[in-house]
Design a protein around this motif. Structure first.
Motif, mmCIF file in Angstrom:
data_model
loop_
_atom_site.group_PDB
_atom_site.id
_atom_site.type_symbol
_atom_site.label_atom_id
_atom_site.label_comp_id
_atom_site.label_asym_id
_atom_site.label_seq_id
_atom_site.Cartn_x
_atom_site.Cartn_y
_atom_site.Cartn_z
ATOM 1 N N GLN A 4 0.829 -1.208 0.000
ATOM 2 C CA GLN A 4 0.000 0.000 0.000
ATOM 3 C C GLN A 4 0.863 1.258 0.000
ATOM 4 O O GLN A 4 0.563 2.240 -0.694
ATOM 5 N N GLU A 5 1.956 1.237 0.769
ATOM 6 C CA GLU A 5 2.860 2.389 0.779
ATOM 7 C C GLU A 5 3.515 2.563 -0.588
ATOM 8 O O GLU A 5 3.712 3.698 -1.051
ATOM 9 N N ALA A 6 3.836 1.452 -1.238
ATOM 10 C CA ALA A 6 4.414 1.525 -2.584
ATOM 11 C C ALA A 6 3.406 2.143 -3.563
ATOM 12 O O ALA A 6 3.782 2.916 -4.457
ATOM 13 N N TYR A 7 2.141 1.805 -3.374
ATOM 14 C CA TYR A 7 1.105 2.382 -4.236
ATOM 15 C C TYR A 7 1.037 3.898 -4.073
ATOM 16 O O TYR A 7 0.919 4.647 -5.051
ATOM 17 N N LEU A 8 1.118 4.353 -2.821
ATOM 18 C CA LEU A 8 1.071 5.791 -2.571
ATOM 19 C C LEU A 8 2.263 6.494 -3.222
ATOM 20 O O LEU A 8 2.126 7.598 -3.764
ATOM 21 N N ARG A 9 3.422 5.865 -3.172
ATOM 22 C CA ARG A 9 4.604 6.457 -3.810
ATOM 23 C C ARG A 9 4.450 6.458 -5.327
ATOM 24 O O ARG A 9 4.849 7.416 -6.003
ATOM 25 N N TRP A 10 3.893 5.383 -5.869
ATOM 26 C CA TRP A 10 3.643 5.308 -7.314
ATOM 27 C C TRP A 10 2.657 6.392 -7.730
ATOM 28 O O TRP A 10 2.811 7.025 -8.784
ATOM 29 N N HIS A 11 1.664 6.615 -6.897
ATOM 30 C CA HIS A 11 0.644 7.624 -7.183
ATOM 31 C C HIS A 11 1.258 9.030 -7.180
ATOM 32 O O HIS A 11 0.714 9.947 -7.808
ATOM 33 N N GLY A 12 2.398 9.181 -6.482
ATOM 34 C CA GLY A 12 3.003 10.504 -6.369
ATOM 35 C C GLY A 12 4.044 10.826 -7.418
ATOM 36 O O GLY A 12 4.664 11.900 -7.362
ATOM 37 N N VAL A 13 4.280 9.916 -8.366
ATOM 38 C CA VAL A 13 5.262 10.180 -9.417
ATOM 39 C C VAL A 13 4.559 10.282 -10.768
ATOM 40 O O VAL A 13 3.404 9.875 -10.923
ATOM 41 N N ASP A 14 5.282 10.789 -11.735
ATOM 42 C CA ASP A 14 4.778 10.842 -13.105
ATOM 43 C C ASP A 14 5.121 9.517 -13.779
ATOM 44 O O ASP A 14 6.294 9.242 -14.047
ATOM 45 N N PRO A 15 4.146 8.655 -14.019
ATOM 46 C CA PRO A 15 4.432 7.343 -14.612
ATOM 47 C C PRO A 15 5.204 7.440 -15.920
ATOM 48 O O PRO A 15 6.004 6.553 -16.249
ATOM 49 N N ALA A 16 4.994 8.517 -16.673
ATOM 50 C CA ALA A 16 5.679 8.662 -17.962
ATOM 51 C C ALA A 16 7.179 8.830 -17.779
ATOM 52 O O ALA A 16 7.962 8.575 -18.708
ATOM 53 N N ALA A 17 7.595 9.246 -16.558
ATOM 54 C CA ALA A 17 9.024 9.439 -16.287
ATOM 55 C C ALA A 17 9.693 8.151 -15.805
ATOM 56 O O ALA A 17 10.908 8.131 -15.588
ATOM 57 N N VAL A 18 8.900 7.088 -15.625
ATOM 58 C CA VAL A 18 9.442 5.807 -15.140
ATOM 59 C C VAL A 18 9.591 4.872 -16.335
ATOM 60 O O VAL A 18 8.595 4.431 -16.928
ATOM 61 N N ALA A 19 10.832 4.554 -16.671
ATOM 62 C CA ALA A 19 11.089 3.750 -17.876
ATOM 63 C C ALA A 19 10.575 2.325 -17.739
ATOM 64 O O ALA A 19 10.029 1.752 -18.689
ATOM 65 N N ALA A 20 10.744 1.728 -16.550
ATOM 66 C CA ALA A 20 10.342 0.332 -16.326
ATOM 67 C C ALA A 20 9.581 0.243 -15.003
ATOM 68 O O ALA A 20 10.184 0.015 -13.949
ATOM 69 N N PRO A 21 8.264 0.439 -15.024
ATOM 70 C CA PRO A 21 7.483 0.423 -13.783
ATOM 71 C C PRO A 21 7.656 -0.839 -12.934
ATOM 72 O O PRO A 21 7.775 -0.729 -11.710
ATOM 73 N N PRO A 22 7.677 -2.067 -13.514
ATOM 74 C CA PRO A 22 7.859 -3.248 -12.665
ATOM 75 C C PRO A 22 9.155 -3.195 -11.850
ATOM 76 O O PRO A 22 9.172 -3.520 -10.665
ATOM 77 N N ALA A 23 10.255 -2.785 -12.490
ATOM 78 C CA ALA A 23 11.534 -2.697 -11.782
ATOM 79 C C ALA A 23 11.497 -1.584 -10.737
ATOM 80 O O ALA A 23 12.024 -1.746 -9.627
ATOM 81 N N TRP A 24 10.890 -0.467 -11.081
ATOM 82 C CA TRP A 24 10.792 0.664 -10.146
ATOM 83 C C TRP A 24 9.999 0.258 -8.909
ATOM 84 O O TRP A 24 10.405 0.533 -7.767
ATOM 85 N N LEU A 25 8.882 -0.407 -9.120
ATOM 86 C CA LEU A 25 8.034 -0.813 -7.997
ATOM 87 C C LEU A 25 8.718 -1.879 -7.139
ATOM 88 O O LEU A 25 8.635 -1.844 -5.910
ATOM 89 N N ALA A 26 9.406 -2.824 -7.771
ATOM 90 C CA ALA A 26 10.129 -3.851 -7.009
ATOM 91 C C ALA A 26 11.209 -3.218 -6.145
ATOM 92 O O ALA A 26 11.442 -3.635 -5.001
ATOM 93 N N LYS A 27 11.875 -2.204 -6.689
ATOM 94 C CA LYS A 27 12.917 -1.511 -5.929
ATOM 95 C C LYS A 27 12.319 -0.797 -4.720
ATOM 96 O O LYS A 27 12.865 -0.857 -3.615
ATOM 97 N N VAL A 28 11.195 -0.134 -4.916
ATOM 98 C CA VAL A 28 10.539 0.569 -3.808
ATOM 99 C C VAL A 28 10.118 -0.414 -2.725
ATOM 100 O O VAL A 28 10.385 -0.207 -1.537
ATOM 101 N N VAL A 29 9.469 -1.499 -3.119
ATOM 102 C CA VAL A 29 8.998 -2.488 -2.149
ATOM 103 C C VAL A 29 10.165 -3.117 -1.395
ATOM 104 O O VAL A 29 10.131 -3.265 -0.165
ATOM 105 N N THR A 30 11.212 -3.491 -2.117
ATOM 106 C CA THR A 30 12.362 -4.125 -1.473
ATOM 107 C C THR A 30 12.994 -3.197 -0.448
ATOM 108 O O THR A 30 13.321 -3.617 0.681
ATOM 109 N N ASN A 31 13.169 -1.943 -0.794
ATOM 110 C CA ASN A 31 13.809 -1.018 0.132
ATOM 111 C C ASN A 31 12.914 -0.652 1.313
ATOM 112 O O ASN A 31 13.403 -0.443 2.429
ATOM 113 N N LEU A 32 11.612 -0.613 1.097
ATOM 114 C CA LEU A 32 10.694 -0.437 2.225
ATOM 115 C C LEU A 32 10.819 -1.621 3.190
ATOM 116 O O LEU A 32 10.801 -1.454 4.416
#
Length: 315
Positions: A36-64
């Motif tokens: 859920q926290e990862a979702y909030l962070r995803w909601h706060g970025v510009d998706p068009a600026a994220v080249a690979a959303p799956p990798a970006w989200l995995a990185k956020v979740v892992t570091n959380l």
């Protein structure tokens, strides 16, 4: 991918993100919080600026999860009695992803998740990403902010630390359910010899009450002692040392699959009060892990309720 609806992009990754978080934390409720926290962070970025959303989200979740693991280690050092992971229903619920291969089932087994407690947070992250999700060391290095060679070293150390864990033996789901059904029948019938015959000579039983309910604070070792431990609740009209009258209603026990392994769920009336997960080996039942801490039964309780609402009966 970048032009797709952001909510759809995230929902397509939710199950995988939960799988990563659960394997890292050993807690389904915490894994839900992380996602859920990862979702909030995803909601706060510009998706068009994220080249690979799956990798970006995995990185956020892992570091959380890495942040949570640092404090969790200190908390678990003072945990009352043995610490066990939160059970997650599998076999009919794919919350943890596909578990058809032995390697997939091993990645969420109670034995492995418990053994991973001896790893550092970084070792655990590298091991999970490599073994359960087949990340390359280059990808892992990007996720946790280490060098590729450093990740290789962390992975090697993790495997060394886990080398003393019992090897997992492939057992068909049907055979596992049959063994647990025989265990339950022998315990209910007070057939101690028959019960003992189902156990490996060096079987170990752990109980996790977390100080919330009455539970053994030390493991029970050996077939004779574990057989008596398992048989006693049926003679005292209790289930896993909890007095049934305290919750109301007669006890019911059902064979299910939890974390890719055969298990029993125990209820008193409508209340879930224990989940016993079995570790099977060629010589018999090698381990019995009983989760009674009510805080750890919330997630699987919701799973069971959803299935019963759809099917009209217990799994």
């Amino acid at each position: 991918m970048a032009t797709a609806d952001p909510v759809t992009v995230f929902e397509n990754q939710r199950r995988r993100l939960f799988g990563i978080a659960y394997r890292l934390l050993g807690s389904a409720t915490e894994a839900e919080d992380v996602v859920q926290e990862a979702y909030l962070r995803w909601h706060g970025v510009d998706p068009a600026a994220v080249a690979a959303p799956p990798a970006w989200l995995a990185k956020v979740v892992t570091n959380l999860c890495l942040n949570r693991l640092t404090s969790a280690r200190a908390q678990r050092e003072i945990y009352t009695g043995p610490w066990l992971p939160e059970p997650v229903l599998t076999g009919g619920d794919d919350a943890l992803g596909p578990l058809e291969a032995v390697e997939q089932r091993d990645s969420v087994s109670f034995a492995l998740l418990t053994s991973m407690e001896r790893l550092t947070p970084a070792e655990r992250a590298v091991f999970v990403l490599r073994e359960a999700f087949a990340y390359s060391f280059r990808e892992i290095a990007d996720v946790i902010g280490h060098t590729e060679s450093g990740c290789r070293q962390l992975h090697r150390r993790a495997k060394q630390h886990l080398s003393t864990a019992r090897p997992r033996h492939e057992v068909s789901r049907e055979h596992g359910r049959q063994v647990v059904a025989r265990f339950l029948a022998a315990a209910r019938g007070g057939e101690l010899e028959r019960l003992e015959d189902l156990l490996a000579a060096d079987v170990i039983s752990w109980s996790d009450g977390g100080g919330r309910v009455s539970a053994g604070r030390r493991p029970v070792v050996g077939a004779e002692r574990v057989a008596r431990f398992a048989w006693a609740p049926f003679q005292r009209r209790t289930v896993d040392n909890l007095v049934v009258e305290r919750f109301g209603g007669e006890p019911t026990l059902r064979v299910v699959e939890v974390n890719g392994e055969p298990a029993l769920v125990a209820r008193a009336g409508e209340r879930l009060i224990a989940v016993a997960v079995f570790e099977l080996a060629p010589e018999g039942i090698a381990g019995l892990r009983v989760v009674m801490n009510p805080d750890k039964l919330v997630f699987i309780g919701r799973q069971l309720s959803r299935i019963e609402a759809v099917t009209g009966s217990s799994p």
